[in-house]
Design an enzyme around this catalytic site. Structure first.
Site, PDB file in Angstrom:
ATOM      1  CD  GLU A  44      37.904  31.698  56.781  1.00 40.50           C
ATOM      2  OE1 GLU A  44      36.801  31.805  56.128  1.00 40.50           O
ATOM      3  OE2 GLU A  44      38.812  32.540  56.359  1.00 40.50           O
ATOM      4  CG  HIS A  60      40.226  33.476  52.273  1.00 38.21           C
ATOM      5  ND1 HIS A  60      39.229  33.852  51.184  1.00 38.21           N
ATOM      6  CD2 HIS A  60      39.520  33.289  53.530  1.00 38.21           C
ATOM      7  CE1 HIS A  60      38.284  34.122  52.315  1.00 38.21           C
ATOM      8  NE2 HIS A  60      38.268  33.873  53.719  1.00 38.21           N
ATOM      9  CG  HIS A  70      38.139  38.757  54.887  1.00 34.21           C
ATOM     10  ND1 HIS A  70      36.862  39.105  56.270  1.00 34.21           N
ATOM     11  CD2 HIS A  70      38.037  37.572  54.456  1.00 34.21           C
ATOM     12  CE1 HIS A  70      37.329  37.617  56.134  1.00 34.21           C
ATOM     13  NE2 HIS A  70      37.309  36.823  55.553  1.00 34.21           N
ATOM     14  CE1 TYR A 107      47.089  42.111  30.636  1.00 35.37           C
ATOM     15  CE2 TYR A 107      48.447  40.141  31.103  1.00 35.37           C
ATOM     16  CZ  TYR A 107      48.559  40.707  30.215  1.00 35.37           C
ATOM     17  OH  TYR A 107      49.495  41.254  29.512  1.00 35.37           O
ATOM     18  CG  HIS A 110      33.366  34.534  53.588  1.00 36.52           C
ATOM     19  ND1 HIS A 110      33.201  33.189  53.758  1.00 36.52           N
ATOM     20  CD2 HIS A 110      34.524  35.168  54.716  1.00 36.52           C
ATOM     21  CE1 HIS A 110      34.965  33.074  54.859  1.00 36.52           C
ATOM     22  NE2 HIS A 110      35.867  34.489  54.863  1.00 36.52           N
TER      23      HIS A 110
HETATM   24 ZN   LIG Z   1      37.585  34.549  55.688  1.00 31.43          ZN
END
Ligand SMILES: [Zn+2]
Length: 214
Positions: free
Chosen positions: A74, A93, A95, A120, A160
């Site tokens: 990614e 990133h 999940h 926040y 995702h």
């Molecule tokens: Zn991912």
């Protein structure tokens, strides 16, 4: 911060997120700018619970892989943030369960993914853009981030997971945790007609804390 310290910080914060169930298995990826303009990136197929500081993928300032294991597939997501946001020092990133759940709601707001529940999230993330579903590793994900022209520090990939850029590793990790916590609150309060922050309160926060809110 030396590169050795940066490598250790990446692995420490990734493990902390893994240990608290914020991303499971071998999911999630993280990157950070080095002082020489290069990047350190979590390798492909690795678990956030077991990143090895010595084996992080190391890129030079020209974007050439010069050390460590092969990077996450990614990678285009990460470079899209660095190329469009000069202030980005780290990208993470996950999940993470509740933000993914919230992305699947039939009335999900594409321009402003998170409801204004706490200050926040607004201060640390600005408006979060909900992007459509892409196949894993599809370079179109990076193109979609580039299409935002650096105006957003946080995006949610539908079905995702979230991707967040920050000025450094700690800021990016704090912000993505705020994203997940707010999605969790949104899921908890769904159906209760919860009293969110008013538009006036949101505008006051945006003005007072100089939040990016385009
Ligand atoms: Zn991912």
């Amino acid at each position: 911060m030396t590169e050795t310290q940066l490598r250790e910080q990446i692995c420490l914060l990734a493990k902390s997120m893994f240990d608290r169930g914020l991303t499971g298995g071998s999911t999630g990826n993280i990157s950070a700018r080095t002082e020489d303009g290069g990047l350190l990136v979590s390798p492909t197929g690795t678990s956030f619970g077991r990143l090895d500081p010595a084996r992080l993928s190391r890129f030079d300032a020209k974007g050439q892989l010069v050390g460590g294991d092969q990077p996450t597939k990614e990678m285009p997501l990460h470079t899209a943030f660095y190329d469009t946001r000069s202030t980005a020092g780290a990208v993470v990133h996950l999940h993470s369960c509740h933000s993914v759940a919230w992305s699947m709601m039939p009335d999900a707001d594409e321009d402003n993914f998170l409801p204004p529940l706490t200050p926040y999230a607004i201060m640390k993330l600005g408006k979060v853009k909900l992007l459509p579903f892409f196949m894993p590793g599809d370079p179109a994900m990076g193109e979609a981030v580039r299409g935002l022209a650096g105006k957003r520090s946080a995006v949610m990939l539908a079905n995702h997971g979230p991707v967040v850029a920050g000025k450094d590793v700690e800021a990016a990790c704090n912000a993505i945790e705020e994203l997940e916590d707010t999605a969790r609150l949104a899921m908890l309060m769904r159906g209760y007609d919860a009293r969110a922050l008013s538009p006036e309160q949101v505008q006051s926060l945006v003005a007072k804390f100089d939040v990016e809110w385009d």
